[in-house]
Design a protein around this motif. Structure first.
Motif, PDB file in Angstrom:
ATOM      1  N   UNK A 130      -1.021  -1.069 -13.284  1.00 48.01           N
ATOM      2  CA  UNK A 130      -0.821  -1.255 -11.815  1.00 48.01           C
ATOM      3  C   UNK A 130      -1.440  -0.025 -10.942  1.00 48.01           C
ATOM      4  N   UNK A 131      -1.702   1.099 -11.706  1.00 50.60           N
ATOM      5  CA  UNK A 131      -2.607   1.916 -10.822  1.00 50.60           C
ATOM      6  C   UNK A 131      -4.030   1.192 -10.549  1.00 50.60           C
ATOM      7  N   UNK A 132      -4.519   0.777 -11.483  1.00 49.18           N
ATOM      8  CA  UNK A 132      -5.980   0.171 -11.431  1.00 49.18           C
ATOM      9  C   UNK A 132      -5.725  -1.134 -10.409  1.00 49.18           C
ATOM     10  N   UNK A 133      -4.741  -1.948 -10.474  1.00 51.59           N
ATOM     11  CA  UNK A 133      -4.696  -2.860  -9.346  1.00 51.59           C
ATOM     12  C   UNK A 133      -4.601  -2.336  -8.147  1.00 51.59           C
ATOM     13  N   UNK A 134      -3.481  -1.364  -7.607  1.00 51.20           N
ATOM     14  CA  UNK A 134      -3.486  -0.752  -6.523  1.00 51.20           C
ATOM     15  C   UNK A 134      -4.955   0.043  -6.050  1.00 51.20           C
ATOM     16  N   UNK A 135      -5.536   0.684  -7.186  1.00 51.65           N
ATOM     17  CA  UNK A 135      -6.669   1.134  -6.882  1.00 51.65           C
ATOM     18  C   UNK A 135      -7.722   0.289  -6.241  1.00 51.65           C
ATOM     19  N   UNK A 136      -7.908  -0.868  -7.024  1.00 52.68           N
ATOM     20  CA  UNK A 136      -8.783  -1.825  -6.667  1.00 52.68           C
ATOM     21  C   UNK A 136      -8.466  -2.264  -5.337  1.00 52.68           C
ATOM     22  N   UNK A 137      -7.524  -2.661  -4.929  1.00 55.58           N
ATOM     23  CA  UNK A 137      -6.972  -3.226  -3.611  1.00 55.58           C
ATOM     24  C   UNK A 137      -7.127  -2.047  -2.491  1.00 55.58           C
ATOM     25  N   UNK A 138      -7.129  -0.747  -2.757  1.00 57.64           N
ATOM     26  CA  UNK A 138      -7.408   0.032  -1.912  1.00 57.64           C
ATOM     27  C   UNK A 138      -9.006   0.263  -1.388  1.00 57.64           C
ATOM     28  N   UNK A 139      -9.486   0.207  -2.762  1.00 58.64           N
ATOM     29  CA  UNK A 139     -10.906   0.285  -2.524  1.00 58.64           C
ATOM     30  C   UNK A 139     -11.612  -0.752  -1.777  1.00 58.64           C
ATOM     31  N   UNK A 140     -11.331  -2.330  -2.403  1.00 63.58           N
ATOM     32  CA  UNK A 140     -11.785  -3.332  -2.123  1.00 63.58           C
ATOM     33  C   UNK A 140     -11.216  -3.786  -0.551  1.00 63.58           C
ATOM     34  N   UNK A 141     -10.049  -3.816  -0.283  1.00 65.18           N
ATOM     35  CA  UNK A 141      -9.621  -4.526   0.819  1.00 65.18           C
ATOM     36  C   UNK A 141      -9.675  -3.223   2.084  1.00 65.18           C
ATOM     37  N   UNK A 142      -8.515  -2.364   1.591  1.00 64.62           N
ATOM     38  CA  UNK A 142      -8.330  -1.328   2.724  1.00 64.62           C
ATOM     39  C   UNK A 142      -9.508  -0.566   3.090  1.00 64.62           C
ATOM     40  N   UNK A 143     -10.276  -0.283   1.869  1.00 61.90           N
ATOM     41  CA  UNK A 143     -11.620   0.710   2.041  1.00 61.90           C
ATOM     42  C   UNK A 143     -12.575  -0.157   2.905  1.00 61.90           C
ATOM     43  N   UNK A 144     -12.783  -1.683   2.524  1.00 62.52           N
ATOM     44  CA  UNK A 144     -13.491  -2.211   3.134  1.00 62.52           C
ATOM     45  C   UNK A 144     -13.454  -2.525   4.685  1.00 62.52           C
TER      46      UNK A 144
END
Length: 319
Positions: A130-144
């Motif tokens: 779950x940490x990896x999923x949230x981190x990926x969403x933060x990086x790929x979606x919110x970060x972008x």
């Protein structure tokens, strides 16, 4: 006693045998001794009866106490047992009537610890996923999205009149700060440096990030990280160090933290020592979570207050 008799039946037979033996011995002693009992009892005969009764009671007490002693040890272990702490077992004695009861109790603790370890591994694996999923969403979606917003703001700032430029640059700085915060949260959730560069670099990055965020310097000492550690062991060491530093920032009010990793021939010892307030420690979810992680690698975690003050977290992982 029959070798496979139930503990209750064996204990019952032992008590019957003890009482019967004491009664028979007392009867034979009275029958074969020169002592006579009159009817009615004379005053000179009363001390003899009292002494005989006292001897019977003492013999019965001593024999029963010896037979029931394992029950006291069993109760003591039951009161202090904790599946998150070191293994605590009763010594087994095949010659004792309660040997099967003790063996069954030890086997029960083994099963409970194994089941707890399996469940903890499943829960922690789910947490990491779950940490990896949230981190990926933060990086790929919110970060972008924030990056795109920064680029748009830059174009707006370049074309905006001079009267609005200062306000727009303030907004630009706020968005840039939010982007940095998102990236920092993503790094804490998924330690990419651990996977890419190894434990030593991950601990160094963690210490630098902690110093920047909390303003508390971290001194790293000890031996180089030994080669051949499993990814799970490295992740446990990283997460326990991370949680220890988080606790320092929240509760310790420390001015310095020392993180040490010592590699011995049989064990790897991680210590996190701060010079904060220390004192009695109430084990909350954070410390119990660290204990669960330590069990995944057969490690033992202790939290103590050294004489000089502060808090010392020690993790011993067998190699």
């Amino acid at each position: 006693m029959p070798k496979h008799a139930s503990p209750v039946r064996a204990l019952f037979l032992r008590l019957v045998l003890i009482n019967g033996t004491v009664f028979v011995v007392g009867t034979l002693a009275l029958a074969l001794s020169p002592v006579t009992i009159s009817s009615p009892i004379l005053l000179t005969e009363i001390p003899v009866l009292v002494i005989g009764l006292a001897l019977i009671l003492v013999a019965t007490t001593v024999l029963l106490r010896r037979s029931l002693a394992p029950l006291d040890a069993l109760q003591s272990v039951m009161e202090r047992v904790d599946l998150l702490r070191s293994r605590d077992r009763l010594p087994e004695d095949d010659d004792h009537d309660l040997a099967r009861l003790i063996t069954t109790f030890n086997a029960m603790l083994d099963r409970l610890e194994e089941q707890r370890s399996v469940r903890s591994a499943e829960v922690l694996a789910g947490q990491e996923a779950e940490r990896r999923r949230i981190a990926r969403e933060l990086h790929d979606e919110i970060g972008q999205s924030l990056t795109a917003a920064l680029l748009s703001l830059k174009r707006v700032v370049d074309r905006a009149p001079a009267a609005l430029q200062w306000d727009l640059r303030q907004v630009q700085d706020t968005v840039r700060g939010s982007l940095d915060d998102v990236r920092q949260v993503a790094r804490r959730l998924r330690p990419d440096v651990l996977e890419d560069l190894g434990l030593a670099s991950a601990l160094a990055a963690l210490a630098a990030e902690f110093t920047e965020a909390a303003g508390v310097p971290v001194l790293r000492t000890g031996d180089p990280v030994p080669a051949g550690l499993t990814p799970q062991t490295e992740l446990v060491l990283f997460r326990i160090t991370q949680e220890s530093l988080t606790n320092v920032a929240r509760h310790a009010d420390a001015e310095k933290v020392t993180v040490s990793l010592a590699a011995g021939p049989r064990a790897l010892i991680l210590t996190v020592l701060d010079d904060g307030r220390g004192g009695p420690h109430v084990e909350g979810a954070g410390i119990r979570g660290m204990r669960e992680r330590a069990l995944l690698v057969d490690g033992e975690l202790t939290v103590s207050s050294p004489p000089g003050g502060g808090t010392l977290v020690t993790l011993v992982v067998p190699l």
